[in-house]
Design a protein around this motif. Structure first.
Motif, PDB file in Angstrom:
ATOM      1  N   ILE A 109      30.477  36.914   1.890  1.00 28.01           N
ATOM      2  CA  ILE A 109      29.931  35.927   0.947  1.00 28.01           C
ATOM      3  C   ILE A 109      30.560  36.101  -0.427  1.00 28.01           C
ATOM      4  O   ILE A 109      30.924  35.122  -1.101  1.00 28.01           O
ATOM      5  CB  ILE A 109      28.388  36.058   0.856  1.00 28.01           C
ATOM      6  CG1 ILE A 109      27.754  35.694   2.195  1.00 28.01           C
ATOM      7  CG2 ILE A 109      27.832  35.142  -0.245  1.00 28.01           C
ATOM      8  CD1 ILE A 109      26.263  35.967   2.272  1.00 28.01           C
ATOM      9  N   SER A 164      32.529  31.696   6.650  1.00 28.42           N
ATOM     10  CA  SER A 164      31.117  31.312   6.766  1.00 28.42           C
ATOM     11  C   SER A 164      30.677  31.301   8.224  1.00 28.42           C
ATOM     12  O   SER A 164      29.592  31.792   8.561  1.00 28.42           O
ATOM     13  CB  SER A 164      30.894  29.936   6.141  1.00 28.42           C
ATOM     14  OG  SER A 164      31.267  29.919   4.790  1.00 28.42           O
ATOM     15  N   TYR A 206      22.898  31.117   3.999  1.00 29.13           N
ATOM     16  CA  TYR A 206      23.014  32.248   4.923  1.00 29.13           C
ATOM     17  C   TYR A 206      21.644  32.585   5.498  1.00 29.13           C
ATOM     18  O   TYR A 206      20.737  32.948   4.749  1.00 29.13           O
ATOM     19  CB  TYR A 206      23.599  33.454   4.165  1.00 29.13           C
ATOM     20  CG  TYR A 206      23.560  34.753   4.941  1.00 29.13           C
ATOM     21  CD1 TYR A 206      24.575  35.069   5.840  1.00 29.13           C
ATOM     22  CD2 TYR A 206      22.518  35.655   4.764  1.00 29.13           C
ATOM     23  CE1 TYR A 206      24.553  36.264   6.542  1.00 29.13           C
ATOM     24  CE2 TYR A 206      22.484  36.846   5.470  1.00 29.13           C
ATOM     25  CZ  TYR A 206      23.506  37.155   6.356  1.00 29.13           C
ATOM     26  OH  TYR A 206      23.476  38.335   7.049  1.00 29.13           O
TER      27      TYR A 206
END
Length: 260
Positions: free
Chosen positions: A172, A232, A255
């Protein structure tokens, strides 16, 4: 009369035979379709697995490259600048009074450059990012960009912070590190807004600028967007970009939180 019975029997026999054959062909066709569908599903799963493994390998290679660059910056270039700073300080007593101001400014610039270099080397090292955590790493990167004075940054956090998987935190962070870098290089924005929201079932991260934007369809297959999308997918997060010509860029990642 006997002939009629034979004809009726023959018709019944043929009808039964046709029904049996139809049932057989239908069963065979359905079994074939089920097998074909199963093969397509297996192929799709294998393709997805291959793409995930490829993305994972690319991510690991990139992380190792970042780590190597981090070591080079810290151990080699950083040491050279430290020696230069030390030698400069040793010359301070020999500098004429009328040159002292310029000397001090040069020394301060060298010191600030050394500090920036060390912080950059930290953000490139995944071990450092992992030990700091996502939020602190993002804040370190944000503060680094603030000191560069390229644009104004607004940063806010909502919710009660919690920890997530360390490897997912690094991914991330890398996504938004690339995002921040793109804003500085391409957006011509005057404002970057970064929002972090710790929700019970998901972690929400958004970065929005007020820059020139771009045509998403023409850039969708670009390396940068594809890398962020693949990273992702690797952690099971939803990733989206909203943009347009002269409409700025908004990058969002959702997330789903998982037990550690």
């Amino acid at each position: 009369m006997e002939n009629q019975k034979e004809i009726i029997s023959l018709i019944i026999y043929v009808s039964i035979l046709i029904v049996v054959l139809l049932a057989f062909f239908i069963s065979f066709f359905l079994a074939y379709q089920r097998r074909k569908t199963q093969l397509l599903i297996e192929n799709a799963e294998e393709k997805q697995k291959f793409e995930q493994e490829l993305a994972k390998a690319q991510t690991e290679i990139q992380e190792q490259t970042f780590k190597n660059i981090s070591w080079e910056l810290h151990d080699n270039i950083g040491q050279l600048l430290s020696v230069a700073k030390l030698q400069l300080n040793m010359l301070q007593n020999e500098v004429p009074e009328d040159k002292m101001k310029s000397f001090k400014e040069a020394s301060d610039v060298l010191g600030q450059g050394l500090k920036e270099l060390r912080q950059l080397s930290h953000t490139l090292n995944n071990d450092f990012v992992s030990s700091m955590g996502l939020q602190e790493s993002l804040e370190l990167e944000i503060n680094r960009f603030k000191r560069l004075n390229f644009l104004r940054i607004e940063y806010n956090v909502q919710g009660e912070p919690y920890h997530i998987n360390k490897k997912d935190e690094i991914i991330i962070f890398r996504i938004f590190q690339e995002c921040f870098s793109n804003v500085v290089k391409y957006s011509k924005a005057s404002l970057l807004t970064i929002h972090l929201n710790y929700l019970p079932e998901e972690l929400y991260v958004n970065a929005t600028d007020n820059g020139v934007g771009f045509d998403l369809e023409s850039e969708r297959k670009g390396t940068g967007i594809m890398n962020m999308q693949r990273r992702s997918e690797l952690i099971g997060a939803d990733f989206s970009i909203k943009t347009g010509k002269n409409k700025g860029v908004s990058v969002t990642l959702n997330y789903p939180t998982k037990p550690i």
